[in-house]
Design a protein around this motif. Structure first.
Motif, mmCIF file in Angstrom:
data_model
loop_
_atom_site.group_PDB
_atom_site.id
_atom_site.type_symbol
_atom_site.label_atom_id
_atom_site.label_comp_id
_atom_site.label_asym_id
_atom_site.label_seq_id
_atom_site.Cartn_x
_atom_site.Cartn_y
_atom_site.Cartn_z
ATOM 1 N N THR A 146 11.479 0.184 4.484
ATOM 2 C CA THR A 146 10.977 1.153 5.459
ATOM 3 C C THR A 146 10.095 2.190 4.779
ATOM 4 N N LEU A 147 10.496 2.628 3.589
ATOM 5 C CA LEU A 147 9.661 3.554 2.826
ATOM 6 C C LEU A 147 8.308 2.918 2.524
ATOM 7 N N THR A 148 8.316 1.634 2.193
ATOM 8 C CA THR A 148 7.065 0.915 1.941
ATOM 9 C C THR A 148 6.163 0.943 3.173
ATOM 10 N N ASP A 149 6.748 0.771 4.346
ATOM 11 C CA ASP A 149 5.970 0.824 5.586
ATOM 12 C C ASP A 149 5.368 2.213 5.805
ATOM 13 N N LEU A 150 6.133 3.252 5.492
ATOM 14 C CA LEU A 150 5.619 4.612 5.668
ATOM 15 C C LEU A 150 4.473 4.914 4.707
ATOM 16 N N VAL A 151 4.578 4.417 3.474
ATOM 17 C CA VAL A 151 3.518 4.647 2.492
ATOM 18 C C VAL A 151 2.196 4.057 2.979
ATOM 19 N N ALA A 152 2.259 2.995 3.766
ATOM 20 C CA ALA A 152 1.045 2.330 4.243
ATOM 21 C C ALA A 152 0.262 3.156 5.255
ATOM 22 N N ILE A 153 0.840 4.248 5.755
ATOM 23 C CA ILE A 153 0.154 5.087 6.749
ATOM 24 C C ILE A 153 -0.480 6.279 6.031
ATOM 25 N N PRO A 154 -1.794 6.359 5.945
ATOM 26 C CA PRO A 154 -2.472 7.411 5.176
ATOM 27 C C PRO A 154 -2.610 8.721 5.950
ATOM 28 N N GLY A 155 -1.489 9.331 6.268
ATOM 29 C CA GLY A 155 -1.513 10.547 7.073
ATOM 30 C C GLY A 155 -1.822 11.782 6.239
ATOM 31 N N ILE A 156 -3.042 12.268 6.337
ATOM 32 C CA ILE A 156 -3.489 13.438 5.579
ATOM 33 C C ILE A 156 -3.855 14.533 6.566
ATOM 34 N N ALA A 157 -3.319 15.728 6.377
ATOM 35 C CA ALA A 157 -3.453 16.811 7.360
ATOM 36 C C ALA A 157 -4.674 17.684 7.144
ATOM 37 N N TRP A 158 -5.512 17.354 6.188
ATOM 38 C CA TRP A 158 -6.714 18.151 5.950
ATOM 39 C C TRP A 158 -7.712 17.912 7.073
ATOM 40 N N ASP A 159 -8.440 18.973 7.450
ATOM 41 C CA ASP A 159 -9.379 18.877 8.559
ATOM 42 C C ASP A 159 -10.491 17.860 8.306
ATOM 43 N N SER A 160 -10.797 17.589 7.048
ATOM 44 C CA SER A 160 -11.899 16.689 6.718
ATOM 45 C C SER A 160 -11.513 15.217 6.806
ATOM 46 N N PHE A 161 -10.251 14.914 7.165
ATOM 47 C CA PHE A 161 -9.791 13.533 7.255
ATOM 48 C C PHE A 161 -9.493 13.163 8.705
ATOM 49 N N ASP A 162 -9.567 11.871 8.984
ATOM 50 C CA ASP A 162 -9.260 11.343 10.304
ATOM 51 C C ASP A 162 -7.823 11.701 10.681
ATOM 52 N N ARG A 163 -7.630 12.235 11.867
ATOM 53 C CA ARG A 163 -6.311 12.687 12.297
ATOM 54 C C ARG A 163 -5.435 11.533 12.796
ATOM 55 N N PRO A 178 -3.580 2.684 -3.425
ATOM 56 C CA PRO A 178 -2.800 3.900 -3.163
ATOM 57 C C PRO A 178 -1.862 3.796 -1.964
ATOM 58 N N PHE A 179 -2.298 3.136 -0.898
ATOM 59 C CA PHE A 179 -1.480 3.079 0.310
ATOM 60 C C PHE A 179 -0.812 1.706 0.513
ATOM 61 N N THR A 180 -0.633 1.002 -0.580
ATOM 62 C CA THR A 180 0.164 -0.217 -0.592
ATOM 63 C C THR A 180 1.258 -0.031 -1.634
ATOM 64 N N ALA A 181 2.477 0.181 -1.173
ATOM 65 C CA ALA A 181 3.581 0.438 -2.099
ATOM 66 C C ALA A 181 3.860 -0.802 -2.938
ATOM 67 N N VAL A 182 3.927 -0.607 -4.258
ATOM 68 C CA VAL A 182 4.147 -1.710 -5.189
ATOM 69 C C VAL A 182 5.330 -1.355 -6.094
ATOM 70 N N SER A 240 -1.102 13.217 -8.064
ATOM 71 C CA SER A 240 -2.001 12.565 -9.009
ATOM 72 C C SER A 240 -2.132 11.083 -8.691
ATOM 73 N N ALA A 241 -3.004 10.417 -9.431
ATOM 74 C CA ALA A 241 -3.088 8.965 -9.322
ATOM 75 C C ALA A 241 -1.797 8.345 -9.843
ATOM 76 N N ASN A 242 -1.452 7.183 -9.294
ATOM 77 C CA ASN A 242 -0.275 6.430 -9.720
ATOM 78 C C ASN A 242 1.029 7.183 -9.476
ATOM 79 N N GLU A 243 1.087 7.878 -8.345
ATOM 80 C CA GLU A 243 2.337 8.517 -7.922
ATOM 81 C C GLU A 243 3.417 7.449 -7.786
ATOM 82 N N SER A 244 4.657 7.786 -8.197
ATOM 83 C CA SER A 244 5.708 6.776 -8.119
ATOM 84 C C SER A 244 7.080 7.416 -7.953
ATOM 85 N N LEU A 245 8.012 6.578 -7.546
ATOM 86 C CA LEU A 245 9.396 6.963 -7.288
ATOM 87 C C LEU A 245 10.313 6.096 -8.130
ATOM 88 N N HIS A 246 11.259 6.719 -8.843
ATOM 89 C CA HIS A 246 12.262 5.964 -9.592
ATOM 90 C C HIS A 246 13.330 5.499 -8.596
#
Length: 471
Positions: free
Chosen positions: A35-52, A125-129, A445-451
């Motif tokens: 389920t976390l992998t599915d959430l990572v696939a959604i590029p939800g960015i709250a900055w005004d310069s990005f698609d809402r 970035p938006f494909t959890a590996v 940063s690039a290559n963000e990850s979770l243990h």
């Protein structure tokens, strides 16, 4: 690192209940990671310069997950910013407490940082590996893992038959990475829905892999723009250079005044008020921060204090001519954005005034009388807490049971400005700041990850906390 003190509190749960909860966490872990992998696939960015649209989709996905746990009272709520535009969509889900039982508010955020320079990423970035026990992807750690800790912990408590009637409110924000512009409005407008006895903020980190931490202090923050202006317009550097220094050169001189020769912040009035009890070995810091061997560490005092309790100032961006379009021209203006972290006990408004006063003090000497630019930006209060309170001791005991080692009570050099709003709006609640990140998570940063091992332990710790909180 010094040895952490032994946690005085013990879990009011018998061994059989702990075993059932542990089994429930482990049985659901594969699905939780999926389920976390599915959430990572959604590029939800709250900055005004990005698609809402992805941000809205992210909120709806989280709301559906909360409903899947049997929580009926779930809604997606948006408040207006000061300029009238919409803030990020937040998810609020409520399971009321049984009579006489406390309520725990579980906070995380579903929005993420932009990707940045994609060439620096080793995976999409938006494909959890998953690789070598870590899950890579934007938001895998910050903070979609926090969402899944809350959801999986609540489910494990229910599946284990360990529901003691504690009230649970899920509050999943949708604009944290954009500075939480509507957070205070949201709290005040929905105060009754969000009222709780204990607030768990899952947006921090652990001491290191395998060693959990309860974050007991956060630095505050002020930022803004500083700069210099020396000419009414750009002029030819050959014809006019010499008698006047160009703006980038003067900006460099200005920036150099912000630290003394030892690397301490040189702005008067930013006095340290708290002192760390833990030691942070220099070798660990160098490894965690990837400091080059040739670089001498800056500042004085203990390393932990330099990270958590003393001010720290960074230049995080500049406006000067790009190399590829540079010409033989004296630039009339140059600006830089500063980020100033403040230790517990420091006042952000006073700090902003101190920055302004420092600029005025060097104008006539260092800057040759150049016009000074100062544009105040955002401010955020520092945070500190007393861990002797019952809920904090219960959290420490839960972490100890889940990880199998003593937890650390540590400060954090970062800032979570909205913690001050939580404290002010809900002064009777105990605020607990936890998280799943470790020094190599590389949030933002690039290559963000979770243990994934620590992720499992974090889910178990929160499930134990929820089961014990109602006893």
């Amino acid at each position: 690192m010094t040895e952490p003190s032994q946690t005085s509190a013990r879990l009011p749960l018998d061994a059989e209940t702990v075993a059932r909860i542990t089994d429930a966490v482990d049985r659901g872990l594969e699905k939780t990671v999926a389920t976390l992998t599915d959430l990572v696939a959604i590029p939800g960015i709250a900055w005004d310069s990005f698609d809402r649209e992805p941000l809205e989709r992210s909120a709806q996905a989280v709301a559906a997950l909360v409903r899947s746990l049997g929580v009926v009272d779930v809604e997606v709520v948006t408040e207006a910013k000061a300029d009238g535009t919409r803030g990020g969509p937040a998810v609020v889900g409520r399971r009321p407490a049984a009579p006489g039982k406390p309520t725990v508010l579980l906070y995380a955020h579903h929005d993420v940082q932009p990707v940045g320079e994609e060439s620096l990423w080793e995976t999409e970035p938006f494909t959890a590996v998953e690789r070598e026990g870590r899950l890579y992807g934007r938001g895998a750690a910050d903070d979609k893992a926090g969402i899944m800790v809350h959801l999986a912990a609540f489910k494990a408590m229910l599946d284990a038959g360990a529901d003691s009637g504690v009230g649970v409110t899920f509050f999943i924000e949708g604009e944290e990475e954009a500075g939480s512009p509507t957070f205070r409005t949201f709290l005040e407008r929905h105060r009754q829905k969000l009222a709780a006895d204990v607030i768990v903020v899952a947006d921090s980190g652990n001491w290191k892999v395998g060693v959990p931490a309860l974050t007991t202090s956060l630095r505050g923050l002020v930022d803004g723009v500083i700069g210099v202006r020396v000419l009414g317009h750009a002029v030819h550097s050959g014809m006019y250079g010499g008698p006047v220094l160009d703006a980038p050169t003067l900006l460099a001189r200005l920036i150099a005044t912000l630290h003394d020769d030892q690397g301490n912040v040189a702005i008067a009035g930013l006095d340290q008020t708290h002192h760390a009890d833990l030691e942070y070995p220099e070798a660990d810091y160098r490894a965690d921060a990837a400091v080059l061997d040739s670089v001498r560490l800056a500042g004085t005092g203990s390393l932990a204090d330099r990270l958590w309790n003393r001010p720290a100032l960074s230049i995080i961006g500049t406006d000067v001519t790009r190399l590829e379009v540079a010409s033989n021209t004296l630039q009339p203006e140059a600006r830089a954005k500063f980020s100033l972290r403040l230790g517990p006990g420091m006042d952000p408004d006073a700090a902003m005034d101190a920055v302004r006063a420092h600029l005025d003090s060097v104008r006539d000497t260092v800057l040759f009388g150049a016009e000074v630019i100062f544009e105040p930006g955002e401010t955020g209060l520092p945070f500190s807490t007393d861990t002797s309170a019952g809920p904090a001791q219960l959290m420490l005991a839960s972490l100890r049971a889940a990880f199998g080692v003593e937890p650390v009570e540590s400060g954090m050099g970062g800032s979570i400005p909205f913690t001050a709003d939580l404290v002010e709006v809900f002064p009777e609640a105990t605020l607990l700041i936890t998280g799943v990140e470790d020094p190599d998570s590389r949030a933002h940063s690039a290559n963000e990850s979770l243990h994934l091992g620590d992720f499992r332990h974090a889910v178990l710790a929160e499930a134990l906390l929820l089961a014990a909180a109602g006893l």
